[in-house]
Design an enzyme around this catalytic site. Structure first.
Site: not given
Ligand SMILES: NC(=O)c1ccc[n+]([C@@H]2O[C@H](COP(=O)([O-])OP(=O)(O)OC[C@H]3O[C@@H](n4cnc5c(N)ncnc54)[C@H](OP(=O)(O)O)[C@@H]3O)[C@@H](O)[C@H]2O)c1
Length: 271
Positions: A132, A146, A150
């Site tokens: 989340s 978004y 979540k």
């Molecule tokens: N970074 C933050 O500040 C933050 C805060 C709270 C929650 N989150 C959550 O943490 C999770 C990971 O995000 P992150 O920060 O690590 O960002 P990230 O580095 O951009 O990673 C996102 C990942 O999701 C993958 N993805 C997107 N669409 C997909 C699909 N249809 N099927 C399979 N994989 C898919 C992307 O794959 P590709 O490489 O193919 O694009 C990438 O590997 C997300 O759920 C995000 O909402 C992040």
């Protein structure tokens, strides 16, 4: 025998850091991603294998358990991590923007979880960890899609915990605050609709501010540590805040009247 975790979205950020950490800890890691042929950082080893999985593709979801079993015999933990942010004024968004946001962040999680429940039931144990966000419990302007995705995930995960406890299947969720990943690069889709006016100042302030905040935020390794804690915690604890200020902001959300809390958020975001 080492345990096995399956991670979605392991090509980047939190997913990749979690894959590395669990492999270091001696777990088997099924690192799934949309384009494994492009992965250069996670090399395959005897305990880390790459698999193709787009969470919106039914044909990928249906075969993934048996593919991983061929390499690692069984799977103990499912970590639903893949996600992206569809961002901008809601008035600018299209029906397709809404659908796509929910297809990845919510329906993808539900569809993969639906594959895993009978599998874990038959094994007599298992764990599902969903990703989340702190904004799964409050909102910020321009993040309506978004945040609502979540919030949906929070409701889904909480209800699932009641249902699956009787089958010895743990259900948990990670709630990261701002984390320095490529989320504001590859994973941010802003709405393009030049006909809608009136949001320029807000978009400039908020989107710029969020990007800057993420650049200064801790790296994804802190979330990976929290995922490890959740995966090895046999208690019924449901929510695991992760990252700088996550716990504090969620306590403030709980204690303050919504109107006060939202005033603070709006002031902070719209500086
Ligand atoms: N970074 C933050 O500040 C933050 C805060 C709270 C929650 N989150 C959550 O943490 C999770 C990971 O995000 P992150 O920060 O690590 O960002 P990230 O580095 O951009 O990673 C996102 C990942 O999701 C993958 N993805 C997107 N669409 C997909 C699909 N249809 N099927 C399979 N994989 C898919 C992307 O794959 P590709 O490489 O193919 O694009 C990438 O590997 C997300 O759920 C995000 O909402 C992040």
């Amino acid at each position: 025998m080492p345990k096995t975790i399956l991670i979605t979205g392991a090509s980047s950020g939190i997913g990749r850091a979690t894959a590395k950490l669990f492999a270091q800890k001696g777990w088997n890691v099924a690192a799934t991603m949309r384009s494994p042929e492009e992965e250069t950082e996670l090399g395959e080893t005897s305990n880390l294998k790459l698999y193709r999985l787009d969470v919106t593709k039914k044909e990928h979801l249906q075969n993934i358990i048996s593919q991983v079993e061929d390499d690692f015999t069984s799977i103990d933990v499912l970590f639903n991590n893949a996600g992206y942010g569809a961002v901008g004024a809601f008035e600018k968004s299209s029906e397709e923007d809404v659908l796509n946001q929910f297809k990845v962040n919510v329906f993808g999680v539900m569809d993969l979880t639906r594959q895993f429940i009978p599998y874990f039931k038959q094994r007599g144990e298992g764990m599902i960890i969903n990703t989340s966000s702190v904004v799964g419990r409050f909102t910020i302007p321009l993040y309506s899609l978004y945040c609502s995705s979540k919030w949906a995930l929070e409701g889904f995960t909480e209800a699932l915990q009641y249902e699956l406890k009787q089958f010895n299947i743990g259900v948990k969720m990670i709630e990261p605050a701002a984390i320095k990943t490529d989320f504001h690069g590859r994973s941010l889709k802003t709405f393009e609709n030049k006909d809608v006016k009136g949001y320029d100042k807000m978009e400039k302030n908020i989107l710029h501010g969020m990007k800057k905040r993420n650049e200064k935020a801790p790296g994804p390794e802190v979330v990976a540590e929290t995922v490890f804690k959740a995966a090895t915690d046999e208690s019924q604890k449901l929510r695991y805040p992760a990252g700088k200020g996550a716990e504090a902001v969620l306590i403030a959300r709980k204690l303050l009247p919504t109107s006060w809390f939202n005033k603070i958020v709006f002031k902070q975001q719209n500086r």
